[in-house]
Motif scaffolding. Structure first.
Motif, PDB file in Angstrom:
ATOM      1  N   VAL A   6       0.859  -1.190   0.000  1.00 21.89           N
ATOM      2  CA  VAL A   6       0.000   0.000   0.000  1.00 21.89           C
ATOM      3  C   VAL A   6       0.891   1.234   0.000  1.00 21.89           C
ATOM      4  N   GLU A   7       0.680   2.123  -0.960  1.00 22.23           N
ATOM      5  CA  GLU A   7       1.517   3.319  -1.064  1.00 22.23           C
ATOM      6  C   GLU A   7       0.642   4.564  -1.226  1.00 22.23           C
ATOM      7  N   HIS A   8       0.845   5.503  -0.330  1.00 22.96           N
ATOM      8  CA  HIS A   8       0.200   6.825  -0.398  1.00 22.96           C
ATOM      9  C   HIS A   8      -1.313   6.716  -0.596  1.00 22.96           C
ATOM     10  N   LEU A   9      -1.923   5.786   0.112  1.00 29.15           N
ATOM     11  CA  LEU A   9      -3.377   5.606   0.002  1.00 29.15           C
ATOM     12  C   LEU A   9      -4.099   6.821   0.581  1.00 29.15           C
ATOM     13  N   ARG A  10      -5.089   7.295  -0.146  1.00 30.71           N
ATOM     14  CA  ARG A  10      -5.878   8.453   0.274  1.00 30.71           C
ATOM     15  C   ARG A  10      -7.352   8.172  -0.008  1.00 30.71           C
ATOM     16  N   VAL A  11      -8.189   8.530   0.937  1.00 31.28           N
ATOM     17  CA  VAL A  11      -9.633   8.385   0.757  1.00 31.28           C
ATOM     18  C   VAL A  11     -10.277   9.731   1.067  1.00 31.28           C
ATOM     19  N   ASP A  12     -10.929  10.314   0.068  1.00 27.00           N
ATOM     20  CA  ASP A  12     -11.646  11.574   0.243  1.00 27.00           C
ATOM     21  C   ASP A  12     -13.141  11.298   0.255  1.00 27.00           C
ATOM     22  N   ASP A  25      -2.249   9.560   2.914  1.00 21.91           N
ATOM     23  CA  ASP A  25      -0.868   9.099   2.772  1.00 21.91           C
ATOM     24  C   ASP A  25      -0.558   7.865   3.620  1.00 21.91           C
ATOM     25  N   LEU A  26      -1.412   6.859   3.536  1.00 21.91           N
ATOM     26  CA  LEU A  26      -1.182   5.607   4.259  1.00 21.91           C
ATOM     27  C   LEU A  26      -0.300   4.684   3.414  1.00 21.91           C
ATOM     28  N   SER A  27       0.793   4.216   4.004  1.00 23.48           N
ATOM     29  CA  SER A  27       1.709   3.325   3.283  1.00 23.48           C
ATOM     30  C   SER A  27       2.185   2.211   4.216  1.00 23.48           C
ATOM     31  N   PHE A  28       2.186   0.980   3.707  1.00 26.43           N
ATOM     32  CA  PHE A  28       2.781  -0.157   4.420  1.00 26.43           C
ATOM     33  C   PHE A  28       2.875  -1.326   3.451  1.00 26.43           C
ATOM     34  N   LYS A  46      -9.076   4.113  10.774  1.00 27.15           N
ATOM     35  CA  LYS A  46      -8.652   2.706  10.770  1.00 27.15           C
ATOM     36  C   LYS A  46      -9.584   1.839   9.918  1.00 27.15           C
ATOM     37  N   SER A  47     -10.859   1.868  10.251  1.00 30.21           N
ATOM     38  CA  SER A  47     -11.810   0.991   9.553  1.00 30.21           C
ATOM     39  C   SER A  47     -11.988   1.389   8.093  1.00 30.21           C
ATOM     40  N   LEU A  48     -11.979   2.681   7.804  1.00 31.00           N
ATOM     41  CA  LEU A  48     -12.104   3.132   6.420  1.00 31.00           C
ATOM     42  C   LEU A  48     -10.912   2.673   5.588  1.00 31.00           C
ATOM     43  N   SER A  49      -9.735   2.680   6.183  1.00 30.83           N
ATOM     44  CA  SER A  49      -8.546   2.153   5.495  1.00 30.83           C
ATOM     45  C   SER A  49      -8.734   0.681   5.167  1.00 30.83           C
ATOM     46  N   ASN A  60     -19.689   7.616  -1.393  1.00 30.44           N
ATOM     47  CA  ASN A  60     -19.267   9.020  -1.479  1.00 30.44           C
ATOM     48  C   ASN A  60     -17.753   9.172  -1.293  1.00 30.44           C
ATOM     49  N   GLY A  61     -17.025   8.047  -1.346  1.00 33.23           N
ATOM     50  CA  GLY A  61     -15.581   8.079  -1.166  1.00 33.23           C
ATOM     51  C   GLY A  61     -14.824   7.932  -2.479  1.00 33.23           C
ATOM     52  N   THR A  62     -13.712   8.634  -2.588  1.00 33.02           N
ATOM     53  CA  THR A  62     -12.807   8.511  -3.734  1.00 33.02           C
ATOM     54  C   THR A  62     -11.466   8.009  -3.234  1.00 33.02           C
ATOM     55  N   VAL A  63     -11.029   6.870  -3.757  1.00 30.43           N
ATOM     56  CA  VAL A  63      -9.778   6.248  -3.318  1.00 30.43           C
ATOM     57  C   VAL A  63      -8.696   6.528  -4.350  1.00 30.43           C
TER      58      VAL A  63
END
Length: 336
Positions: A6-12, A25-28, A46-49, A60-63
């Motif tokens: 997972v690199e630079h994950l973003r959820v708007d 910016d979640l990365s692991f 946490k849960s949304l990730s 309504n989320g954009t990943v």
């Protein structure tokens, strides 16, 4: 090549007030057999990730960013392609056992569903496999109970049934989102022991999400500390618990009551707390999400995104006040 990268994950999330970043910016990365814990207060992402890792972000989320499973990019997949992966290669134990099961379908139907969809098992073959799964997770008289409905099981039994469903197809990645919610201490330990045993047997990678620090300390090799949708500290579990550096991590661990503090609280002494409250998505500062609640806050913390830096091998922190927090590291009481 990592199993899950997972690199630079973003959820708007789009709302009537506009778009707000819920995960930033979640990365692991995870190899087979590795275990990762994600901790933080409610609302930290946490849960949304976790849902994003399954292609289940809300409508309504954009990943954006990257989620790769053995090199295959998952972000942007069509729902049909996600359905082929979800429950087969990546599976999830959902947070609330009392509501996660469908009340109008029997346990047998629900446990055999992934077997029918992903492995083509039907009839007796699917039934026998379901019985074996339920027996493996500790459901007594499994064959007779296939025709029962969720309300006929206790909370601990429902959690075990959810584990059986998640493990039905032998996933390569198992996500456990608060797997012991609403369970008593004895059942919690049984469920966690079962998850550990099954992960060790099959070599699955495990992502364990929890707000329970003790649970994470005992069950995972590495951990991420999230706040305001951002990872503020990460590293080997023993290192993070042995020397927490970020002020938020220190606050979480200091807020864990020791026996002496529990006794003192009965005599009117308050337990340690983190001042303030978690800001809403539209209340996050453009800089550090912990700015304002942090004792080390200065003006730039509100406006500048904090840099990430290394404390020790694999142990990383995102904070602008490096010298200040390192200088205070020996004076802040932390109970691991």
């Amino acid at each position: 090549m990592a199993l899950l990268d997972v690199e630079h994950l973003r959820v708007d999330l789009r709302t009537h007030r506009g778009s707000a970043p819920a995960v930033r910016d979640l990365s692991f990365s995870l190899e087979r057999g590795q275990t990762l814990g994600i901790i933080g207060e409610s609302g930290c992402g946490k849960s949304l990730s976790a849902l994003s890792l399954l292609g289940l972000a809300p409508d309504n989320g954009t990943v954006s960013g990257s989620i790769r499973l053995e090199g295959r990019e998952l972000v942007g997949l069509a729902d049909r392609d996600w359905r082929a992966i979800r429950g087969d290669r990546i599976a999830m134990i959902f947070q609330e056992p009392m509501t996660a099961l469908n009340p109008v379908h029997t346990i047998g139907d629900q446990v055999t569903e992934p077997l029918r969809l992903h492995q083509g098992l039907r009839g007796r073959a699917a039934r026998e496999r379901a019985v074996a799964l339920l027996t493996r997770v500790g459901i007594r008289d499994a064959e007779q109970r296939l025709a029962a409905y969720p309300h006929q099981f206790s909370g601990g039994q429902r959690q075990r049934i959810m584990i059986a469903m998640a493990l039905a197809c032998g996933p390569e990645v198992l996500i456990a989102d608060e797997p012991t919610t609403a369970l008593d201490v004895t059942v919690q330990q049984q469920v966690l022991g079962l998850i550990r045993e099954l992960v060790a047997e099959s070599g699955m990678a495990l992502v364990l999400i929890s707000h329970d620090l003790g649970l994470v300390a005992q069950n995972v090799e590495r951990m991420l500390v999230m706040y305001g949708g951002t990872v503020v500290e990460s590293g080997p579990t023993a290192q993070v618990f042995g020397r927490p550096v970020h002020p938020y991590t220190r606050g979480l661990m200091a807020a864990r009551p020791t026996l002496a503090q529990r006794l003192a609280s009965h005599h009117g002494e308050p337990l340690p707390t983190i001042p303030g409250s978690v800001p809403g998505l539209f209340g996050l500062p453009p800089g550090c999400p912990f700015a304002g609640r942090c004792a080390f806050t200065e003006a730039t913390c509100h406006t500048e995104v904090p840099p990430e830096w290394t404390v020790a091998d694999g142990h990383r922190v995102r904070c602008s006040r490096r010298e200040a927090i390192l200088g205070a590291s020996e004076t802040i009481a932390v109970h691991a």
